[in-house]
Design a protein around this motif. Structure first.
Motif, PDB file in Angstrom:
ATOM      1  N   ASN A 124       0.324  -3.591  13.646  1.00 20.12           N
ATOM      2  CA  ASN A 124      -1.510  -3.400  13.739  1.00 20.12           C
ATOM      3  C   ASN A 124      -2.033  -2.752  12.505  1.00 20.12           C
ATOM      4  OD1 ASN A 124      -1.238  -4.368  16.295  1.00 20.12           O
ATOM      5  ND2 ASN A 124      -0.803  -2.618  17.378  1.00 20.12           N
ATOM      6  N   LEU A 125      -1.191  -1.625  12.127  1.00 11.59           N
ATOM      7  CA  LEU A 125      -1.559  -0.825  10.803  1.00 11.59           C
ATOM      8  C   LEU A 125      -1.642  -1.770   9.733  1.00 11.59           C
ATOM      9  CD1 LEU A 125      -1.865   2.229  10.258  1.00 11.59           C
ATOM     10  CD2 LEU A 125       0.463   1.759   9.013  1.00 11.59           C
ATOM     11  N   GLU A 126      -0.945  -2.736   9.633  1.00  8.65           N
ATOM     12  CA  GLU A 126      -1.181  -3.720   8.539  1.00  8.65           C
ATOM     13  C   GLU A 126      -2.449  -4.761   8.827  1.00  8.65           C
ATOM     14  OE1 GLU A 126      -0.835  -7.258   6.209  1.00  8.65           O
ATOM     15  OE2 GLU A 126      -0.784  -7.397   8.575  1.00  8.65           O
ATOM     16  N   LYS A 127      -2.717  -5.045  10.007  1.00  9.73           N
ATOM     17  CA  LYS A 127      -4.017  -5.758  10.137  1.00  9.73           C
ATOM     18  C   LYS A 127      -5.149  -5.096   9.927  1.00  9.73           C
ATOM     19  CE  LYS A 127      -2.072  -8.648  13.807  1.00  9.73           C
ATOM     20  NZ  LYS A 127      -1.789  -8.388  15.415  1.00  9.73           N
ATOM     21  N   ARG A 128      -4.960  -3.583  10.290  1.00  6.28           N
ATOM     22  CA  ARG A 128      -6.271  -2.628   9.957  1.00  6.28           C
ATOM     23  C   ARG A 128      -6.494  -2.387   8.510  1.00  6.28           C
ATOM     24  NH1 ARG A 128      -4.739  -0.619  15.043  1.00  6.28           N
ATOM     25  NH2 ARG A 128      -3.379   1.034  14.148  1.00  6.28           N
ATOM     26  N   ASN A 129      -5.339  -2.541   7.703  1.00  4.90           N
ATOM     27  CA  ASN A 129      -5.567  -2.068   6.239  1.00  4.90           C
ATOM     28  C   ASN A 129      -5.248  -3.100   5.300  1.00  4.90           C
ATOM     29  OD1 ASN A 129      -5.945   1.153   6.394  1.00  4.90           O
ATOM     30  ND2 ASN A 129      -4.469   0.515   8.026  1.00  4.90           N
ATOM     31  N   PRO A 130      -6.034  -4.105   4.852  1.00  3.91           N
ATOM     32  CA  PRO A 130      -5.831  -4.911   3.881  1.00  3.91           C
ATOM     33  C   PRO A 130      -5.183  -4.611   2.848  1.00  3.91           C
ATOM     34  CG  PRO A 130      -8.170  -4.851   4.447  1.00  3.91           C
ATOM     35  CD  PRO A 130      -7.557  -3.634   4.994  1.00  3.91           C
TER      36      PRO A 130
ATOM     37  N   ASP B 276     -12.068   6.074   5.519  1.00  2.10           N
ATOM     38  CA  ASP B 276     -10.726   5.841   4.783  1.00  2.10           C
ATOM     39  C   ASP B 276      -9.855   7.074   4.947  1.00  2.10           C
ATOM     40  OD1 ASP B 276     -11.156   3.624   3.284  1.00  2.10           O
ATOM     41  OD2 ASP B 276     -12.420   4.266   1.835  1.00  2.10           O
ATOM     42  N   LEU B 277     -10.444   8.232   5.230  1.00  2.00           N
ATOM     43  CA  LEU B 277      -9.694   9.258   5.516  1.00  2.00           C
ATOM     44  C   LEU B 277      -9.010   9.348   6.917  1.00  2.00           C
ATOM     45  CD1 LEU B 277      -9.595  12.632   5.014  1.00  2.00           C
ATOM     46  CD2 LEU B 277     -11.216  13.081   6.838  1.00  2.00           C
ATOM     47  N   MET B 278      -9.597   8.554   7.902  1.00  2.06           N
ATOM     48  CA  MET B 278      -9.106   8.596   9.296  1.00  2.06           C
ATOM     49  C   MET B 278      -7.826   7.819   9.243  1.00  2.06           C
ATOM     50  SD  MET B 278     -10.426  11.190  10.304  1.00  2.06           S
ATOM     51  CE  MET B 278     -10.109  11.400  12.112  1.00  2.06           C
ATOM     52  N   VAL B 279      -7.503   6.864   8.045  1.00  7.08           N
ATOM     53  CA  VAL B 279      -6.394   6.328   8.308  1.00  7.08           C
ATOM     54  C   VAL B 279      -5.076   6.903   8.386  1.00  7.08           C
ATOM     55  CG1 VAL B 279      -4.827   4.717   6.524  1.00  7.08           C
ATOM     56  CG2 VAL B 279      -7.269   4.356   6.513  1.00  7.08           C
ATOM     57  N   ILE B 280      -5.208   8.380   8.063  1.00  4.07           N
ATOM     58  CA  ILE B 280      -4.286   9.429   8.323  1.00  4.07           C
ATOM     59  C   ILE B 280      -4.043   9.510   9.800  1.00  4.07           C
ATOM     60  CG2 ILE B 280      -3.582  11.736   7.995  1.00  4.07           C
ATOM     61  CD1 ILE B 280      -5.371  11.639   5.394  1.00  4.07           C
ATOM     62  N   LYS B 281      -4.862   9.695  10.357  1.00  5.10           N
ATOM     63  CA  LYS B 281      -4.879  10.062  11.730  1.00  5.10           C
ATOM     64  C   LYS B 281      -4.453   8.706  12.564  1.00  5.10           C
ATOM     65  CE  LYS B 281      -7.222  11.529  15.868  1.00  5.10           C
ATOM     66  NZ  LYS B 281      -8.253  11.974  16.845  1.00  5.10           N
ATOM     67  N   ASP B 282      -4.841   7.559  11.877  1.00  5.02           N
ATOM     68  CA  ASP B 282      -4.497   6.391  12.647  1.00  5.02           C
ATOM     69  C   ASP B 282      -2.841   6.171  12.395  1.00  5.02           C
ATOM     70  OD1 ASP B 282      -4.712   3.727  13.592  1.00  5.02           O
ATOM     71  OD2 ASP B 282      -5.003   2.760  11.569  1.00  5.02           O
ATOM     72  N   VAL B 283      -2.227   6.382  11.155  1.00  4.21           N
ATOM     73  CA  VAL B 283      -0.865   6.430  11.043  1.00  4.21           C
ATOM     74  C   VAL B 283      -0.301   7.534  12.032  1.00  4.21           C
ATOM     75  CG1 VAL B 283       1.013   6.924   9.415  1.00  4.21           C
ATOM     76  CG2 VAL B 283      -1.232   5.711   8.645  1.00  4.21           C
TER      77      VAL B 283
END
Lengths: 189, 297
Positions: free
Chosen positions: B225-231, B273-280
């Protein structure tokens, strides 16, 4: 320089035979390597089960101070008091795991009845360690089953199945985990 | 906020104008220079110099002013927004991860030219993290009949993250969308039980059992899912008690773009872009009790 028809046929036949021989050896080696991996993974399960058994035994010892009768009843659930015998089959190990799970969920019930246990730091550490051994056991089980899938796929697929039959390689048993029982042993922190 | 955007947009327009004037003058100078070469008249050269020098000055001033504007935007808008999104977060636009930290990921090869900026550090849901933009370039030398030409090719432009990962496991593990580990460790390719995961990622581990221990079905799904959300190309490296994540998306994050209006959408994009951290942290369940670092007394 031209070769006679007979020589050409002979070369083709020898080449084909060599191809078949090399293929046979290749498949046989692959099956043997995978069998070795299955055995390695099975010993991983043994290690994880033994750890889990040891941790649960320690937990039962700790709970004895609070609920002696319940702890002794739980102790009797486990068939092998001295751990896993060397010649145990995968099915027997599954059964052993199921018994350990019963003990773990039984301890959870005891914890609910004796809230003082929740304040015992040794018990809490053991609880955390048991949860960790459960994770290791699941990993070992998944690795074992992944290897079993690989070897079983070769064993049942034609033409590799011919080699498997020739060397008397049989399908390996999966190490099943009953979802319901696995859910029972989840600890609440 | 809209008034603040207006101030930045006014300054940006001035910088853009200077850049455009500079580029036009440089363009005229180039045309005049080509005209001189074609006709052989030195008159063209004088006009080319007259147009070219102010052109260079305008273009340089435009670029410098834009850089200053970008810096003050980060100070006045981005930092407060980051601190509101993640209390206690530290953002240092001009500072980056050290080369050693980047190569500690063991996923990126050593660069001939290294650049890192936009350093972010903090703690979210009890998980410590640092991240930074990283650009890695490789030196190429080309031999032509006119001599030797040296140029640099960017092979990594994106973000590098480091999270504290306190799940005890033996060995080292890497999950890569492409390539192989940049390490001398005894990595072996591991096939997990998920066919989809194996198709998308290559898994390397020093111990097969450790790979299965860390990559539970839930974690594998989260990585997908992380890969799908982050090209872009994603890589994960579990070393010791750290989880490194690299996203090679050919994007320089947290940078204003010339000729793009500064408005709420820019701020929202930075926030995302910052919240990618929370996403991870949430997707990889790093905030789970078993993964958290024990509080230090």
């Amino acid at each position: 320089m031209f070769l006679s028809v007979g020589t050409t046929v002979l070369i083709i036949v020898v080449a084909l035979v060599l191809i078949v021989v090399f293929w046979y050896i290749g498949v046989m080696n692959r099956l043997r390597q995978l069998e070795l991996k299955v055995h390695e993974a099975e010993s991983g399960i043994d290690v994880a089960l033994t750890k889990r058994f040891d941790m649960l035994t320690k937990m039962l010892e700790t709970t004895k101070g609070y609920a002696k009768h319940e702890s002794e009843t739980l102790e009797k659930v486990v068939k092998w008091r001295q751990g896993i015998p060397q010649n145990a089959t995968v099915k027997e190990k599954e059964e052993f795991m199921s018994q350990l799970n019963q003990v773990a969920s039984g301890i959870n019930v005891v914890v609910e009845q004796y809230p003082d246990l929740k304040a015992n730091t040794v018990f809490l550490e053991l609880q955390s360690a048991v949860a960790n051994t459960e994770e290791h056991l699941q990993a070992a089980r998944r690795l074992y089953n992944a290897n079993v899938t690989q070897i079983n796929t070769i064993i049942v697929t034609f033409p590799q199945s011919i080699v498997a039959n020739a060397i008397h390689m049989e399908k390996k048993a999966y190490f099943e985990a009953e979802e319901k029982k696995r859910a029972d042993v989840e600890f609440k922190f | 906020m809209p008034n603040q955007f207006d101030v930045f947009n006014t300054k940006k327009k001035t910088a853009e104008k200077q850049t455009v004037i500079g580029m036009v003058l440089i363009g005229i100078a180039v045309i005049l220079f080509l005209g001189m070469q074609a006709s052989g008249s030195t008159g063209f050269l004088i006009f080319a110099i007259i147009a070219g020098i102010p052109g260079l000055i305008f273009a340089a001033k435009g670029a410098t002013d834009f850089k200053k504007l970008s810096r003050s935007f980060k100070q006045e808008v981005v930092i407060p927004m980051f601190q509101e999104a993640i209390p206690g977060v530290q953002y240092r636009p001009d500072y980056g991860l050290s080369e050693m930290e980047v190569y500690n990921t063991e996923m990126l090869k050593r660069a001939d030219r290294f650049h890192s900026e936009d350093f972010i550090s903090g703690q979210l849901e009890s998980v410590q993290f640092i991240s930074s933009d990283v650009r890695l370039e490789e030196r190429h030398v080309e031999h032509t009949k006119n001599g030797t030409r040296t140029y640099y090719v960017t092979y990594f432009l994106g973000r590098v993250f480091k999270f504290s990962f306190n799940k005890e496991f033996d060995g080292y593990l890497q999950v890569l969308e492409g390539g192989s580990p940049m390490s001398r460790r005894d990595f072996k390719k591991v096939k997990l039980e998920s066919i989809d995961f194996n198709k998308k990622f290559k898994t390397f581990a020093t111990s097969e059992l450790s790979a299965f221990y860390v990559l539970t079905p839930d974690i594998m799904e989260s990585i997908m899912n992380l890969e799908k959300r982050n090209p872009g190309r994603i890589g994960l490296s579990f070393t010791g008690e750290n989880l490194y994540i690299t996203i090679n998306n050919n994007k320089d994050t947290f940078e204003l773009k010339m000729f793009r209006q500064i408005d709420q959408s820019v701020v929202d994009e930075f926030r995302q872009d910052l919240m990618v951290i929370k996403d991870v942290i949430v997707a990889m369940k790093l905030n789970n009790n078993l993964f958290k670092k024990a509080p230090q007394n």
